[in-house]
Write a protein that holds these residues in place. Sequence first.
Motif, mmCIF file in Angstrom:
data_model
loop_
_atom_site.group_PDB
_atom_site.id
_atom_site.type_symbol
_atom_site.label_atom_id
_atom_site.label_comp_id
_atom_site.label_asym_id
_atom_site.label_seq_id
_atom_site.Cartn_x
_atom_site.Cartn_y
_atom_site.Cartn_z
ATOM 1 N N MET A 112 47.328 33.581 55.015
ATOM 2 C CA MET A 112 46.988 32.593 54.016
ATOM 3 C C MET A 112 48.143 31.616 53.912
ATOM 4 O O MET A 112 49.306 32.019 54.047
ATOM 5 C CB MET A 112 46.723 33.233 52.654
ATOM 6 N N TRP A 163 50.179 45.376 38.931
ATOM 7 C CA TRP A 163 49.648 46.646 38.442
ATOM 8 C C TRP A 163 48.244 46.795 39.016
ATOM 9 O O TRP A 163 47.519 45.816 39.171
ATOM 10 C CB TRP A 163 49.580 46.668 36.910
ATOM 11 N N GLN A 213 46.995 40.170 33.461
ATOM 12 C CA GLN A 213 46.001 39.182 33.879
ATOM 13 C C GLN A 213 45.497 39.503 35.269
ATOM 14 O O GLN A 213 46.292 39.535 36.214
ATOM 15 C CB GLN A 213 46.674 37.803 33.951
ATOM 16 N N PRO A 214 44.194 39.724 35.412
ATOM 17 C CA PRO A 214 43.688 39.775 36.787
ATOM 18 C C PRO A 214 43.735 38.366 37.354
ATOM 19 O O PRO A 214 43.621 37.386 36.609
ATOM 20 C CB PRO A 214 42.248 40.250 36.622
ATOM 21 N N TRP A 237 45.007 28.228 45.417
ATOM 22 C CA TRP A 237 44.985 29.583 44.866
ATOM 23 C C TRP A 237 46.387 30.158 44.846
ATOM 24 O O TRP A 237 46.809 30.765 43.859
ATOM 25 C CB TRP A 237 44.049 30.469 45.693
ATOM 26 N N GLY A 280 49.221 38.021 48.469
ATOM 27 C CA GLY A 280 48.107 37.673 49.352
ATOM 28 C C GLY A 280 46.773 38.148 48.839
ATOM 29 O O GLY A 280 46.564 38.308 47.631
ATOM 30 N N LEU A 281 45.876 38.409 49.784
ATOM 31 C CA LEU A 281 44.486 38.706 49.458
ATOM 32 C C LEU A 281 44.352 39.898 48.525
ATOM 33 O O LEU A 281 43.471 39.930 47.673
ATOM 34 C CB LEU A 281 43.706 38.963 50.752
ATOM 35 N N ARG A 325 45.778 40.734 45.964
ATOM 36 C CA ARG A 325 45.823 40.444 44.540
ATOM 37 C C ARG A 325 44.745 39.448 44.120
ATOM 38 O O ARG A 325 44.704 39.010 42.973
ATOM 39 C CB ARG A 325 47.201 39.949 44.108
ATOM 40 N N GLY A 326 43.860 39.091 45.055
ATOM 41 C CA GLY A 326 42.833 38.102 44.723
ATOM 42 C C GLY A 326 41.428 38.565 45.034
ATOM 43 O O GLY A 326 40.583 37.746 45.391
ATOM 44 N N THR A 327 41.172 39.846 44.941
ATOM 45 C CA THR A 327 39.830 40.331 45.240
ATOM 46 C C THR A 327 39.646 41.717 44.620
ATOM 47 O O THR A 327 40.626 42.412 44.344
ATOM 48 C CB THR A 327 39.611 40.405 46.764
ATOM 49 N N ASP A 328 38.397 42.100 44.419
ATOM 50 C CA ASP A 328 38.114 43.470 43.975
ATOM 51 C C ASP A 328 38.480 44.436 45.088
ATOM 52 O O ASP A 328 38.267 44.161 46.263
ATOM 53 C CB ASP A 328 36.616 43.619 43.660
ATOM 54 N N PRO A 379 42.523 35.172 39.844
ATOM 55 C CA PRO A 379 41.216 34.685 40.318
ATOM 56 C C PRO A 379 40.954 35.181 41.731
ATOM 57 O O PRO A 379 41.886 35.488 42.481
ATOM 58 C CB PRO A 379 41.385 33.153 40.316
ATOM 59 N N ASP A 380 39.679 35.242 42.060
ATOM 60 C CA ASP A 380 39.308 35.613 43.429
ATOM 61 C C ASP A 380 39.833 34.584 44.409
ATOM 62 O O ASP A 380 39.818 33.375 44.133
ATOM 63 C CB ASP A 380 37.786 35.665 43.584
ATOM 64 N N VAL A 381 40.266 35.041 45.554
ATOM 65 C CA VAL A 381 40.542 34.109 46.650
ATOM 66 C C VAL A 381 39.220 33.441 46.995
ATOM 67 O O VAL A 381 38.227 34.113 47.259
ATOM 68 C CB VAL A 381 41.099 34.864 47.877
ATOM 69 N N ARG A 391 37.610 45.328 55.227
ATOM 70 C CA ARG A 391 38.764 46.201 55.117
ATOM 71 C C ARG A 391 40.026 45.367 55.283
ATOM 72 O O ARG A 391 40.100 44.506 56.160
ATOM 73 C CB ARG A 391 38.717 47.265 56.207
ATOM 74 N N ILE A 392 41.009 45.602 54.428
ATOM 75 C CA ILE A 392 42.285 44.916 54.577
ATOM 76 C C ILE A 392 43.404 45.928 54.520
ATOM 77 O O ILE A 392 43.289 46.974 53.889
ATOM 78 C CB ILE A 392 42.503 43.832 53.498
ATOM 79 N N TRP A 402 35.806 41.198 51.246
ATOM 80 C CA TRP A 402 36.227 40.528 52.467
ATOM 81 C C TRP A 402 36.275 41.496 53.656
ATOM 82 O O TRP A 402 36.648 41.111 54.753
ATOM 83 C CB TRP A 402 37.618 39.934 52.296
ATOM 84 N N ARG A 426 41.344 46.663 40.620
ATOM 85 C CA ARG A 426 41.820 45.322 40.939
ATOM 86 C C ARG A 426 43.291 45.230 40.563
ATOM 87 O O ARG A 426 43.750 45.865 39.614
ATOM 88 C CB ARG A 426 41.034 44.302 40.128
ATOM 89 N N VAL A 427 44.021 44.408 41.290
ATOM 90 C CA VAL A 427 45.425 44.167 40.979
ATOM 91 C C VAL A 427 45.505 43.095 39.899
ATOM 92 O O VAL A 427 44.799 42.087 39.954
ATOM 93 C CB VAL A 427 46.186 43.732 42.250
ATOM 94 N N ALA A 428 46.342 43.344 38.907
ATOM 95 C CA ALA A 428 46.617 42.355 37.871
ATOM 96 C C ALA A 428 48.125 42.180 37.786
ATOM 97 O O ALA A 428 48.882 43.022 38.279
ATOM 98 C CB ALA A 428 46.054 42.825 36.527
ATOM 99 N N VAL A 429 48.561 41.089 37.183
ATOM 100 C CA VAL A 429 50.009 40.855 37.061
ATOM 101 C C VAL A 429 50.391 40.744 35.597
ATOM 102 O O VAL A 429 49.604 40.286 34.763
ATOM 103 C CB VAL A 429 50.468 39.585 37.815
#
Lengths: 462, 470
Positions: free
Chosen positions: B120, A409, B66-67, B138, A427-428, A430-433, B69-71, A457-458, A455, A399-402
Amino acid sequence: MAIDLQAIERLATDQPSLKAAAGLAKPAKWSGIGASHDEALIWGECAGSGANPYRVMADLRDLGNKCTCPSRKFPCKHVLALLWLKAEAIVPFGAADTPDWVSDWLGRRRTGATAARPVTPGAPVAAKDVRAALEAEPEAPEDPKAAARREAASAKRAEDTERAILEALDALEQWIGDQLRLGLGAFVDNATARCRRIGARLVDGKAAMLAGRVDELPARLLALPSGDRARGAVIELGKLVLLARAFRAAPRDADIRRAVASAESREAVLGDPAALRLTATWEVLAEQVQTRRDGLVSQTTWLLNLGATGPRFAMLLDFFPASAGKRGSVFTPGEQFSGELIFYPGRMPLRALLLSRAQAETPAPDWPVPEAALPGMLSAPLRAEPWTIDVPVLLPGGRVAVDGTGRAWWRAAEGGMVLPVAGAAEGLIRGTDLTRAAAIWSGGRLDILAALTPWGRIGAHG
Amino acid sequence: MAEAIYDALGPALTRWTMGGAAAPVAPPAWAAHLGEDAGEAELRLLALSGQFLGVLVTPAPPEGLQPLPDVPALAMPALPETQRPLARRILRTVRDTGSRRDLLRFLAARGWTLHPGDWMPAASEEDVPDVYAPWRDWAEGSAIARPATGEQLTEQNWDDYWPAARNVALTALRRRDPAAAMALLAAKLGGESAEVRLRLVGLLATRLSDADRPFLESLAADRAPKVKALAAALLARLGHGSAVGEEAAELAGFFELQTKGLIRRTRVVAARQMKTPAQRSRRQALFEAVDLAGFARALDGTPEELIALWPWGEDRQADQALAGMAERSGSDALVAALHDLLLGLGTVDVPAMLTLAPRLDSAQRRAFALRVLRAGGGTFQMALAMTGGESLVDGAIDTIAGTALLGALKAEDAAKRADLTAELHALGLIASRGAAQASLERLASAGLLAADPRLDMLRLNAALEDGGNR
């Protein structure tokens, strides 16, 4: 809609075009042949001299046509060959949904602008004959003395080239030493001007690929955070020293020669028994188009091998002049196909040519699980070829973290490995596994090309 | 070993950065391999250092990663995978926010959203359907996770909501319980910025009533001129506008009441001739400042009498200006009456109706869009401007506008190409699914290839099922 050979004869600009088209009007040269459901449009992909096939299309209503090859003849031999295939029903043109690249052309063309040009009445007509184009030309008897002279000249040229390269590499190492003496802080601040000068010297010394690499070095440094640039310069210049030494040790090594001078021709690769051929199901990860300082545009397509054997990644690389204008994308990211690739010979085969492709099997196979631990995957190519810049890698779940400054990262779901990500990763992504991600490890950063997520494939590049 | 080399490299890197020989301070493990020649030693050390740093060293992540939050999933499903390539292609062609807004509204009207991998909204992007509010929030607060709340919006949980979600919740509350929404605004408005206050006060336009009057009158003391002006306009809609002031009297001076007809004598409002551009400009400025009730009183009438006596069609600029005045300060009943009047005119006044559109409901906008399509000179683009992608019209290609489009396609030349591209795109956005399918067939008969990218929007429309929220 029907077309006959006489129409092709009229369309051709001259007899050599017809002759060349006759040579290309063979099934083995083509893939992806199709026609629109209303039979007005036909298309296909023809192998050219580059890594990617040329995309050829025609509108049978008015014989408007387009080809992505750089030929200045209009229509080119590929268009004539495609029409020939249709006229003579040499291959079936199965009805299919019109590909995006044909629709894009259709949307851009003005009616008549790429249509067949009518012959001006009264103008002298060049002699064109389809039947003559089909006749094989008698081979001229080989003159042994001429052949010997040609071979000797070729060997002399090769020797001269190698000498020129070695002298250029001497100049390069001298230049690197100068940068260390003057200070890498100053080098980073003046990298563009300094690299341009040594780049020109390398071009003169026939080390064209190395010149291109040096030309792009400033951009790679500037992509790093300012605090990392001096360290980045050590890595980049260190690689140049290693590459220069490798060439001196093995100037005939294909891998090393490709990195310093030039890549082998398509014919040379096809004729090389050591070149790995692999038929597999491939997924297009991403296409990167970059305008270089030397006036060329590089078009890099990254492919992921979805099968169990062979190299995990392949890279198709083409160059064309920026003056040729924008080329359409050859592939669509996410597209899967079954294809045969031939890899340029090397220790870690990566660069390849596409020989053929067909519809992928359904259902589409999943992305494979990474075979090795991540640290090993990142370092193995750099141990085998230490001058390598870009290392494609398949990442496990993460997962992306900041961080506090907003820098991105990638963090592994298991094992705790954390790697910096190039760019903002907005975008997406950084907001999903990221169940799996395909990325390029370059300059100590991950450039994520595509990922599998809940979601679907991206792509990371839009 | 690697740690020791890394630590020992520090001085070497410092020397190279400043300029100078680093071999004398090379890591001990490498010193023996650098050779005797000073220049050669530098290059060997550089090669070793570069390889070491490039292979064995990765930047250490800072503390506190910090991870995000999920979209969040939206209330409507994302487009099916098979439609995404077409949607992406359309997105590439709709560059301006207005065109993209129409696409988003069209998809929402059919029960779909764009896939977050394809698009988005930015946090500040307000002109997107409410369904995207969770994505806007988000984007705004993607560094901080807030618990999602499905509770009714109250004073206590006001700050628990992200801005876009709060707007959506407040709008829904206003529709359901206008008094509760007004009370909430009265309690919380003072703590918000001027821009937010303006947006929140605008929500009172929904189910506006006399119960809102005291609060609106209190906003005369708001420190932001735009908030004060909006409150005054809403009061004017309730018939509590300012008394006839100088400006209203001045605007009335540009008009006069006349009696027309020989047998049936009817009163009409007639515009006086304007002699200079300055007069025209002044008249326009007055139209934008004066409220409808004040203008009508200055002409000794009521707003209803004014619009009935107005010489519609004689001065298009004045028509549009009066429609704008009605949109801003007319009561709901008057706006509905004006809509009916414009709909029934012999000629279609698109600019005036477009000006009135923000006060019209979707049925009223759709009715006018149909009127436009059935009138000579009407286009699908005009109809789209009225409906904004939210109303789906059956039989679109069978209207006069459709016939005109088919005729233009047959006579297409390069100069008209851009017009037809926009017109075909607009048709794709306003047609119902059945109408889109029928349009594709008629357009194919007119010679358009099915693969023509100008038909992308129609193809998407025709292929799209009604979504999961229906």
